[in-house]
Each structure stands twice: as C-alpha cells, then as structure tokens.
Design a protein around this motif. Sequence first.
Motif, PDB file in Angstrom:
ATOM      1  N   GLY A 112       0.803  -1.223   0.000  1.00 27.48           N
ATOM      2  CA  GLY A 112       0.000   0.000   0.000  1.00 27.48           C
ATOM      3  C   GLY A 112       0.826   1.259   0.000  1.00 27.48           C
ATOM      4  N   PRO A 113       0.127   2.404  -0.054  1.00 27.37           N
ATOM      5  CA  PRO A 113       0.805   3.696  -0.149  1.00 27.37           C
ATOM      6  C   PRO A 113       1.372   4.192   1.175  1.00 27.37           C
ATOM      7  N   MET A 114       2.501   4.885   1.082  1.00 28.37           N
ATOM      8  CA  MET A 114       3.144   5.537   2.220  1.00 28.37           C
ATOM      9  C   MET A 114       3.324   7.007   1.820  1.00 28.37           C
ATOM     10  N   PHE A 115       3.545   7.875   2.806  1.00 26.26           N
ATOM     11  CA  PHE A 115       3.586   9.318   2.542  1.00 26.26           C
ATOM     12  C   PHE A 115       4.768   9.962   3.255  1.00 26.26           C
ATOM     13  N   ARG A 116       5.631  10.599   2.482  1.00 21.14           N
ATOM     14  CA  ARG A 116       6.738  11.339   3.087  1.00 21.14           C
ATOM     15  C   ARG A 116       6.954  12.612   2.283  1.00 21.14           C
ATOM     16  N   ARG A 117       7.117  13.725   2.989  1.00 25.45           N
ATOM     17  CA  ARG A 117       7.283  14.988   2.284  1.00 25.45           C
ATOM     18  C   ARG A 117       8.753  15.200   1.946  1.00 25.45           C
ATOM     19  N   GLU A 118       9.177  14.534   0.848  1.00 24.04           N
ATOM     20  CA  GLU A 118      10.563  14.635   0.401  1.00 24.04           C
ATOM     21  C   GLU A 118      10.611  15.450  -0.880  1.00 24.04           C
ATOM     22  N   ARG A 119      11.838  15.760  -1.336  1.00 20.44           N
ATOM     23  CA  ARG A 119      11.956  16.467  -2.602  1.00 20.44           C
ATOM     24  C   ARG A 119      11.712  15.477  -3.744  1.00 20.44           C
ATOM     25  N   PRO A 120      10.637  15.687  -4.535  1.00 21.13           N
ATOM     26  CA  PRO A 120      10.306  14.712  -5.569  1.00 21.13           C
ATOM     27  C   PRO A 120      11.386  14.638  -6.648  1.00 21.13           C
ATOM     28  N   ARG A 124      11.582   8.962  -6.295  1.00 19.21           N
ATOM     29  CA  ARG A 124      11.280   9.523  -4.966  1.00 19.21           C
ATOM     30  C   ARG A 124      10.022  10.366  -5.052  1.00 19.21           C
ATOM     31  N   TYR A 125       8.990   9.958  -4.367  1.00 17.40           N
ATOM     32  CA  TYR A 125       7.699  10.626  -4.446  1.00 17.40           C
ATOM     33  C   TYR A 125       7.193  10.912  -3.049  1.00 17.40           C
ATOM     34  N   ARG A 126       6.149  11.732  -2.989  1.00 17.07           N
ATOM     35  CA  ARG A 126       5.574  12.037  -1.671  1.00 17.07           C
ATOM     36  C   ARG A 126       4.495  11.025  -1.306  1.00 17.07           C
ATOM     37  N   GLN A 127       3.824  10.471  -2.316  1.00 16.41           N
ATOM     38  CA  GLN A 127       3.038   9.252  -2.085  1.00 16.41           C
ATOM     39  C   GLN A 127       3.719   8.158  -2.886  1.00 16.41           C
ATOM     40  N   PHE A 128       4.187   7.149  -2.199  1.00 16.62           N
ATOM     41  CA  PHE A 128       4.833   6.031  -2.888  1.00 16.62           C
ATOM     42  C   PHE A 128       4.299   4.745  -2.290  1.00 16.62           C
ATOM     43  N   TYR A 129       4.657   3.634  -2.893  1.00 21.84           N
ATOM     44  CA  TYR A 129       4.058   2.367  -2.475  1.00 21.84           C
ATOM     45  C   TYR A 129       5.112   1.409  -1.936  1.00 21.84           C
ATOM     46  N   GLN A 130       4.754   0.702  -0.916  1.00 18.60           N
ATOM     47  CA  GLN A 130       5.664  -0.319  -0.393  1.00 18.60           C
ATOM     48  C   GLN A 130       4.977  -1.670  -0.339  1.00 18.60           C
ATOM     49  N   ILE A 131       5.791  -2.690  -0.569  1.00 16.67           N
ATOM     50  CA  ILE A 131       5.384  -4.067  -0.320  1.00 16.67           C
ATOM     51  C   ILE A 131       6.318  -4.534   0.785  1.00 16.67           C
ATOM     52  N   GLY A 132       5.745  -4.876   1.917  1.00 11.62           N
ATOM     53  CA  GLY A 132       6.614  -5.224   3.044  1.00 11.62           C
ATOM     54  C   GLY A 132       6.119  -6.448   3.782  1.00 11.62           C
ATOM     55  N   ALA A 133       6.954  -6.976   4.648  1.00  9.22           N
ATOM     56  CA  ALA A 133       6.553  -8.140   5.441  1.00  9.22           C
ATOM     57  C   ALA A 133       7.256  -8.102   6.783  1.00  9.22           C
ATOM     58  N   GLU A 134       6.611  -8.716   7.768  1.00  6.32           N
ATOM     59  CA  GLU A 134       7.166  -8.748   9.124  1.00  6.32           C
ATOM     60  C   GLU A 134       6.977 -10.145   9.708  1.00  6.32           C
ATOM     61  N   VAL A 135       7.971 -10.590  10.465  1.00  5.59           N
ATOM     62  CA  VAL A 135       7.838 -11.830  11.245  1.00  5.59           C
ATOM     63  C   VAL A 135       7.924 -11.431  12.714  1.00  5.59           C
TER      64      VAL A 135
END
Length: 449
Positions: A112-120, A124-135
Amino acid sequence: MAEKRRFQAIKGTRDLLPPETELWNRVEATSREVFGTFGFGEIRPPIFEPTELFARAVGGETDIVSKEMYSFEDRDDTSVSLRPEATASVCRAYIEHNMHAWTQPVKLYYIGPMFRRERPQKGRYRQFYQIGAEVLETLQQGQGGPKDIAKDAAVDAEVVEMVMTFFARLGLEGVQLEINSIGHNAAECRRGYVEKLRAALTEVKDQLGEDSRRRIETNPLRVLDSKLEHEQPIIEKLPRISDHLCDDCRKNFAEVKRQLDLRGVVYKENWRLVRGLDYYMRTTFEITARGLGSQNAVCGGGRYDGLVELLGGQATKGIGFAIGEDRLILSLLEARKEVASDEWRVASGRIGCDVYIAWMGSDCQVAAIKAAQELRAAGLRVELPPVELKFGKALGQADKVGARFALILGEDEVASGQWTVKTLADGTQEKVSAAEMVDWVRRKTGAKV
Ligand code: ATP
Ligand code: MG
C-alpha cells in the motif's frame, strides 16, 4: 460563472495509468504468491494513525518524523499522520489484536501507499508504495538464550531469501544484496561503538560538512550514510562496528551469513549500512537494482526486537523489510524485461501450507533447505522450521499450521535418498525418492505444473 480551473495532482503524487497498472497488479500478485509459499498472510492497516505512534516507533530524531511526515489536527484536536511506513502499524495491530496468542511466529505482509514529504525526483515521491513483510514472535518463558541467536539468524536469512526469490521471479536485473550487523543497544556493543564513533568524528569535525557535523550529536551512525565526495576518505578511516560487536551479536552475524550461504543467497557485507530508522538492531540489509540512478535502493530491512514492547506490548522479536514498489517497477520497465503474461501466475488465495519439512541434524538442514527451495519453486507452500525440532514436536507444528504433508528428513532419509512423507489427514506414510519429491507433492495437491 465560476472561473475555469484545471486541477493537477499534488506535487510528488501521481496517477498510475494503464497499461502500467497491469504491471503493478502482476507485481503485487507475484508478491502475494511468493510470500504465500513462505507462510505469510496479508494485513491491511489503516493509512493514518496517531502521530505519537510514529514518533515513538520510528523515532522523533529521524528525518522521517522530524521533517517528512504529513501530520494534521483532526476535528477533535488529536494529531494524526499519514503513515510514512507500516512497521509501526503492524506492531500496533499485533498488540491490539493479541496476536501473541496466535500460533507463533506471526508472519504478515502488506501492500500500500506511504507518505513522506521529500523532494520529488526520479524514484522519490511524496506518495509512494511499499510491499513489506514482518515476522513477529513473542518470547515464551525460557527463551532468549544462546540457542535463539542461531534461530534468529535462520529466520533473518529466510526473510532475505523470500525477497530475493520474489525479485528473481520478477526477473529484476542487477540485484545486489548488502548486509550488516549494527549490534544491539548495550554499552559493550552498539552504545559503546557509537561513543567511539562520536569521539572519532569530533576529532575530524572541521573537515565535515554541515549535515554530518550536526549528526555527531543527534545520530552519529547516520554520518556513515553520507554520499559527500570529500567525506569519503574520512569515513573510511572511522572505527567500524564489526570491530565492536559483543560476542552474541558477532555469533549471530556469522550465523546469518552461514544461513544465507546455505540458501544460496549471494550478499556483500557493507559496514556502512546503518539504515535510517531508530528501531533496528543486529541484522540490517538493503537491496539495490539497476536502472534507478542514485535512488537505487529497492528494499530495506532489518531486525527490530523490542519494538513491540516499546509500543506497549510484550517482549517480542521482529524482523521485516519494505520494498519500494515504485522503484521496483521503474527498474523492471527500464530493463524492458517484462515477463510474458502467462508466466505470471495469479495467487490462488488459499491460506495454509502444503508441506511441512521436519528435519533433525545439521546435515539434514542442507537437504531440508534444498527441498524447500525446490517445492517453493514449484509454487507449493512450504514451512521450514528455522531450528531442528524433535520429530514429535515438528509433526505437532505441521498440524498447527494446517500442513497437508510432512516431509521427514533424518540421517537415514538423507543417506538413502528415500524420504518419508506423511499425509497428515490420515496419518499414512510412504517413501518417496528425493528426485521424485516435487512431482509427487504436485500430483497429490493437484497443483498445476
Ligand atoms: P532512501 O535512502 O532511498 O531515502 P529509505 O532508507 O528512506 O530510502 P526505507 O524507509 O527503508 O527507505 O523504505 C524502504 C524502501 O522504500 C526504500 O528502499 C525505497 O525503495 C522505498 N522508498 C522510500 N522512500 C521513498 C520515496 N519517497 N519514494 C519512493 N520510494 C521510496
Ligand atoms: Mg529516505
């Protein structure tokens, strides 16, 4: 009449359009399929959370929290933030839903989407997407001893193996894995090292740029991240964490590398890999890919034992990663290497496990890892315990995870090449040769070839 106005997407956000979205869907379907074969289930946490959750989990001093977060007052005057990452949310959900009472470890992935106010810029975007996993695994009584160091290492290695398997399945090119251990937060380990680093940096302070000079106080590890040309020779001479790890962390790191070797995962050690988030300890890793310019990191991850406790839960171990989906797709597009559509299989959506591999003895672990690799390559869902278990316990575990078959690998089996397979539904057992194993399971499960 109202003035005519053409609206545009907010800076740093973008519309994903067909036909590219097809690729996004295929990438996501492939992640679901591959992660499913490793026994992971999906979690979908909300996109905003209390600001305080990220301040605590990610760390108030990090760039993410101090400069990049989209925070606002809700109408009831509470402060909420768009999520800059999802590990904090997964840990919050783990506590909120009492997942410590679920069969351990709990293996979750998110997309899903993540949000960081970085210099595009590119990648590198301000709304970008991650696929992640946790154990996540809550400590039981008596856990946490030296045996756990080896177990943790095997869990870490399997998580890394899963990402690499996913990237390989996508045909991602130029994939390079870097690993490091950043020790743990004790005076005789990382804390001691950070003090030495700070002292060394103070001595060369005049030669450093402004950012690094500030970081001497706030976060000296981050100086190692510097890309400034003139700082490189200075950084090369700084003390290295690998010379300051405590015995347990040193053993753990050696074992992580051995476990990666067992899995055929190729890596490079990078002592400067420290990662930007506060919660990491011991294993950290980063993966880069081709065609991305300076934003070439497609995945970052590491171990974060203690984070769940920090957020009010019980003592719990954690290891996870986040893949930058935008960059992953950029790299795939750039390589013009889109795999023909019939090679992308859509996730079946079934949850569970086809084969549980019960192994005992270190020789057998090699055979067990190979068997897991072959079965997973055939699309089967496989559980491989990170440490050897007595066969009785392993079969109990196989039952718990809902495995259809248990593959039993002891000294006899490995010596004869005749493996024992138990059908859990009716308890029958038979011998199957190592070479025929994959076909045998496929036939029995009706899996497509
Ligand atoms: P970077 O050093 O490139 O800023 P990071 O260390 O901030 O990355 P993580 O927080 O570890 O990144 O997130 C994991 C992955 O998410 C990164 O490796 C990258 O692929 C992706 N990512 C992070 N920030 C962005 C962004 N602003 N736009 C697109 N992808 C991003
Ligand atoms: Mg960043």
